[in-house]
Design an enzyme around this catalytic site. Structure first.
Site, short mmCIF file in Angstrom:
data_model
loop_
_atom_site.label_atom_id
_atom_site.label_comp_id
_atom_site.label_asym_id
_atom_site.label_seq_id
_atom_site.Cartn_x
_atom_site.Cartn_y
_atom_site.Cartn_z
N LYS A 1 69.89 -2.92 19.63
CA LYS A 1 70.94 -3.66 20.33
C LYS A 1 70.36 -4.92 20.98
O LYS A 1 70.83 -6.02 20.75
CB LYS A 1 71.61 -2.78 21.39
CG LYS A 1 72.13 -1.45 20.84
CD LYS A 1 72.76 -0.57 21.91
CE LYS A 1 71.84 -0.14 23.04
NZ LYS A 1 70.78 0.83 22.65
N ARG B 1 76.82 4.24 29.22
CA ARG B 1 75.86 5.17 28.66
C ARG B 1 76.38 6.61 28.73
O ARG B 1 75.76 7.51 28.20
CB ARG B 1 74.63 5.11 29.52
CG ARG B 1 73.27 4.70 29.08
CD ARG B 1 72.66 4.38 28.01
NE ARG B 1 71.25 4.30 27.91
CZ ARG B 1 70.56 3.18 27.76
NH1 ARG B 1 71.15 2.01 27.85
NH2 ARG B 1 69.29 3.22 27.52
N ARG C 1 56.58 -0.49 19.60
CA ARG C 1 56.84 -1.52 20.61
C ARG C 1 55.88 -1.39 21.78
O ARG C 1 55.35 -2.38 22.28
CB ARG C 1 58.29 -1.39 21.10
CG ARG C 1 58.63 -2.41 22.17
CD ARG C 1 60.11 -2.46 22.47
NE ARG C 1 60.56 -1.21 23.09
CZ ARG C 1 61.81 -0.99 23.45
NH1 ARG C 1 62.72 -1.90 23.22
NH2 ARG C 1 62.14 0.16 24.01
N ARG D 1 56.37 -0.34 25.08
CA ARG D 1 56.77 -0.60 26.47
C ARG D 1 56.37 0.60 27.32
O ARG D 1 56.05 1.66 26.77
CB ARG D 1 58.30 -0.78 26.49
CG ARG D 1 58.84 -1.62 27.62
CD ARG D 1 60.31 -1.93 27.41
NE ARG D 1 61.15 -0.73 27.51
CZ ARG D 1 62.41 -0.68 27.10
NH1 ARG D 1 62.97 -1.75 26.55
NH2 ARG D 1 63.10 0.42 27.24
N ARG E 1 64.68 10.46 25.84
CA ARG E 1 65.76 9.45 25.77
C ARG E 1 66.73 9.78 24.64
O ARG E 1 67.94 9.61 24.79
CB ARG E 1 65.16 8.05 25.57
CG ARG E 1 64.68 7.46 26.89
CD ARG E 1 63.59 6.45 26.71
NE ARG E 1 63.99 5.21 26.12
CZ ARG E 1 63.14 4.31 25.62
NH1 ARG E 1 61.84 4.55 25.66
NH2 ARG E 1 63.58 3.20 25.12
P1 B4P Z 1 65.64 -2.84 21.02
O1 B4P Z 1 66.61 -3.82 20.45
O2 B4P Z 1 64.76 -3.35 22.13
O3 B4P Z 1 66.28 -1.47 21.54
P2 B4P Z 1 67.61 -1.20 22.40
O4 B4P Z 1 68.63 -0.61 21.47
O5 B4P Z 1 68.03 -2.43 23.13
O6 B4P Z 1 67.21 -0.02 23.44
P3 B4P Z 1 66.09 0.14 24.61
O7 B4P Z 1 65.18 1.26 24.21
O8 B4P Z 1 65.39 -1.15 24.86
O9 B4P Z 1 66.86 0.74 25.89
P4 B4P Z 1 67.37 0.15 27.33
O10 B4P Z 1 66.58 -1.01 27.76
O11 B4P Z 1 68.85 -0.04 27.25
O12 B4P Z 1 64.78 -2.35 19.78
C1 B4P Z 1 63.71 -1.44 19.93
C2 B4P Z 1 62.53 -1.79 19.03
O13 B4P Z 1 62.93 -1.80 17.66
C3 B4P Z 1 61.93 -3.15 19.30
O14 B4P Z 1 60.53 -3.04 19.25
C4 B4P Z 1 62.43 -4.02 18.15
O15 B4P Z 1 61.51 -5.04 17.82
C5 B4P Z 1 62.53 -3.01 17.02
N1 B4P Z 1 63.56 -3.35 16.07
C6 B4P Z 1 64.82 -3.83 16.34
N2 B4P Z 1 65.50 -4.05 15.18
C7 B4P Z 1 64.66 -3.67 14.15
C8 B4P Z 1 64.80 -3.63 12.72
N3 B4P Z 1 65.92 -4.03 12.11
N4 B4P Z 1 63.76 -3.18 11.99
C9 B4P Z 1 62.62 -2.77 12.58
N5 B4P Z 1 62.42 -2.79 13.94
C10 B4P Z 1 63.44 -3.23 14.72
O16 B4P Z 1 67.14 1.39 28.36
C11 B4P Z 1 65.87 1.73 28.95
C12 B4P Z 1 66.06 2.74 30.13
O17 B4P Z 1 66.83 2.10 31.20
C13 B4P Z 1 66.87 4.02 29.82
O18 B4P Z 1 66.05 5.05 29.30
C14 B4P Z 1 67.45 4.38 31.23
O19 B4P Z 1 66.50 5.06 32.03
C15 B4P Z 1 67.72 3.03 31.86
N6 B4P Z 1 69.14 2.58 31.69
C16 B4P Z 1 69.53 1.46 31.00
N7 B4P Z 1 70.89 1.33 31.03
C17 B4P Z 1 71.35 2.39 31.76
C18 B4P Z 1 72.65 2.82 32.15
N8 B4P Z 1 73.76 2.14 31.78
N9 B4P Z 1 72.78 3.95 32.90
C19 B4P Z 1 71.70 4.64 33.28
N10 B4P Z 1 70.43 4.30 32.95
C20 B4P Z 1 70.25 3.18 32.20
#
Ligand code: B4P
Length: 187
Positions: A13, A90, A129, A131, A142
């Site tokens: 996302k 979420r 990644r 992090r 998660r």
């Molecule tokens: P991202 O794009 O970074 O992943 P994301 O879906 O945004 O989720 P994320 O894990 O970052 O979760 P969030 O910050 O919301 O992609 C991940 C990886 O995949 C990257 O390395 C990227 O390069 C790679 N990638 C992307 N597309 C690709 C493709 N096509 N092919 C190959 N690789 C690819 O949440 C983090 C924490 O914050 C949660 O655990 C929770 O504790 C808290 N939190 C956030 N929102 C909350 C809420 N609303 N309520 C309660 N807690 C919350």
């Protein structure tokens, strides 16, 4: 355009938001990014949120809701042309709270984009990644939290007629293309 990006952690996302903002001119409200900024600045809110994030659990509802209310207020002040929510809602309580907030300002959601990616691919992506919360134990938790709390939103938004699925595997550009095909219909 008012949209929600829905999908498991690591479904990509956050990776797609810049391209969507550039094409459609809608800013992102990303709860994960907002929370990480609070942790980095060592604010009281960040200190409260950190243990939950480190464990891969959801941060308590009132913390996240306050951030969303703030975010929507800022967008209204900036006269923004809609928004994209990344990482929110979420769970069911957050989804219902968002509906209420948007009802109040008479700006309902147009669409929910659901990123379909299987879990083994996700674990590989997140381990790559690196992090702080991307270790195997936290990632597995998660995904458990996602399955239990967030996945029911697929049904919730399907019933409202808002859900659109996008295959979230392949190159980042190919996924961007699929997203454009959906969003161009409502742009
Ligand atoms: P991202 O794009 O970074 O992943 P994301 O879906 O945004 O989720 P994320 O894990 O970052 O979760 P969030 O910050 O919301 O992609 C991940 C990886 O995949 C990257 O390395 C990227 O390069 C790679 N990638 C992307 N597309 C690709 C493709 N096509 N092919 C190959 N690789 C690819 O949440 C983090 C924490 O914050 C949660 O655990 C929770 O504790 C808290 N939190 C956030 N929102 C909350 C809420 N609303 N309520 C309660 N807690 C919350």
């Amino acid at each position: 355009m008012r949209i929600v990006l829905l999908g498991a952690p690591g479904s990509g996302k956050g990776t797609q938001t810049d391209a969507i903002t550039e094409r459609y001119g809608i800013p992102t409200v990303a709860t994960g990014d907002l929370l990480r900024a609070e942790v980095a600045a060592n604010t009281e809110l960040g200190q409260q949120a950190k243990p939950y994030m480190d464990a891969g659990d959801l941060v308590p509802f009132d913390i996240v809701l306050g951030m969303i209310e703030n975010g929507l207020k800022k967008l209204a002040e900036a006269n923004s042309n809609g928004f994209m929510m990344d990482g929110f809602p979420r769970d069911l309580a957050q989804a219902e709270a968002l509906d209420q907030l948007l009802d109040k300002i008479n700006q309902p959601l147009d669409l929910v984009l659901f990123f379909e990616v299987d879990y083994e691919e996700i674990v590989g992506r997140l381990l790559g990644r690196g992090r702080a919360d991307d270790n195997e134990e936290t990632i597995r938790n998660r995904l458990r939290v996602y399955e239990e709390k967030t996945a029911p939103l697929i049904e919730y938004y399907t019933r409202k007629g808002l859900l659109r699925k996008v295959k979230g595997t392949g190159t980042i550009d190919a996924i961007g293309e699929r997203i454009r095909a959906v969003l161009d219909e409502i742009a």
